[in-house]
Design a protein around this motif. Sequence first.
Motif, short mmCIF file in Angstrom:
data_model
loop_
_atom_site.label_atom_id
_atom_site.label_comp_id
_atom_site.label_asym_id
_atom_site.label_seq_id
_atom_site.Cartn_x
_atom_site.Cartn_y
_atom_site.Cartn_z
N ASP A 16 0.82 -1.22 0.00
CA ASP A 16 0.00 0.00 0.00
C ASP A 16 0.85 1.26 0.00
N ALA A 17 1.97 1.23 0.69
CA ALA A 17 2.82 2.41 0.79
C ALA A 17 3.43 2.79 -0.55
N ARG A 18 3.56 1.85 -1.48
CA ARG A 18 4.14 2.13 -2.79
C ARG A 18 3.08 2.43 -3.84
N ASP A 19 1.82 2.17 -3.54
CA ASP A 19 0.74 2.39 -4.50
C ASP A 19 0.56 3.89 -4.72
N THR A 33 -2.74 5.39 -3.34
CA THR A 33 -2.72 5.47 -1.88
C THR A 33 -1.83 6.62 -1.43
N MET A 34 -0.69 6.76 -2.09
CA MET A 34 0.23 7.85 -1.73
C MET A 34 -0.41 9.21 -2.02
N ALA A 35 -1.10 9.34 -3.15
CA ALA A 35 -1.75 10.60 -3.49
C ALA A 35 -2.85 10.94 -2.48
N ALA A 36 -3.62 9.93 -2.10
CA ALA A 36 -4.68 10.15 -1.11
C ALA A 36 -4.08 10.59 0.22
N ALA A 37 -2.98 9.97 0.61
CA ALA A 37 -2.33 10.34 1.88
C ALA A 37 -1.79 11.76 1.82
N ARG A 38 -1.20 12.15 0.69
CA ARG A 38 -0.69 13.53 0.56
C ARG A 38 -1.83 14.54 0.60
N LEU A 39 -2.93 14.22 -0.08
CA LEU A 39 -4.08 15.13 -0.07
C LEU A 39 -4.65 15.26 1.34
N GLU A 40 -4.77 14.14 2.03
CA GLU A 40 -5.28 14.17 3.40
C GLU A 40 -4.37 15.00 4.30
N SER A 41 -3.07 14.84 4.14
CA SER A 41 -2.10 15.61 4.91
C SER A 41 -2.23 17.10 4.63
N ALA A 42 -2.39 17.44 3.36
CA ALA A 42 -2.53 18.85 2.99
C ALA A 42 -3.79 19.46 3.59
N VAL A 43 -4.88 18.71 3.57
CA VAL A 43 -6.13 19.21 4.16
C VAL A 43 -5.97 19.40 5.66
N LEU A 92 -8.41 12.72 -8.31
CA LEU A 92 -8.12 11.65 -7.35
C LEU A 92 -9.31 10.70 -7.25
N ARG A 93 -10.53 11.24 -7.23
CA ARG A 93 -11.71 10.37 -7.17
C ARG A 93 -11.79 9.47 -8.40
N LEU A 94 -11.50 10.03 -9.58
CA LEU A 94 -11.51 9.22 -10.79
C LEU A 94 -10.45 8.13 -10.73
N ALA A 95 -9.26 8.49 -10.26
CA ALA A 95 -8.18 7.51 -10.16
C ALA A 95 -8.54 6.41 -9.16
N LEU A 96 -9.13 6.80 -8.04
CA LEU A 96 -9.54 5.80 -7.05
C LEU A 96 -10.63 4.89 -7.61
N ALA A 97 -11.60 5.46 -8.31
CA ALA A 97 -12.67 4.65 -8.91
C ALA A 97 -12.09 3.68 -9.93
#
Length: 75
Positions: free
Chosen positions: A4-7, A10-20, A59-64
Amino acid sequence: MSEDARDPVTMAAARLESAVEKLVAALSRPRPPAEEGDMVPRAEVAAMAERLDATIARLRLALAEEMRTGEREGE
């Protein structure tokens, strides 16, 4: 490092969450009253909001797509 850490999604979602979280923390801090010249122009705030909305949409499109790919692989 876990899978998961290399995906990238997942990394983009974590960065976005951190930024928020950083934005929430910054907005939560008490600030002295702004002088007229210290205000951020509404147009800049609107442009930033549009970029954030576009980033969230991508990000939502990529996750979907990632979820659809995972479902197909699981069949």
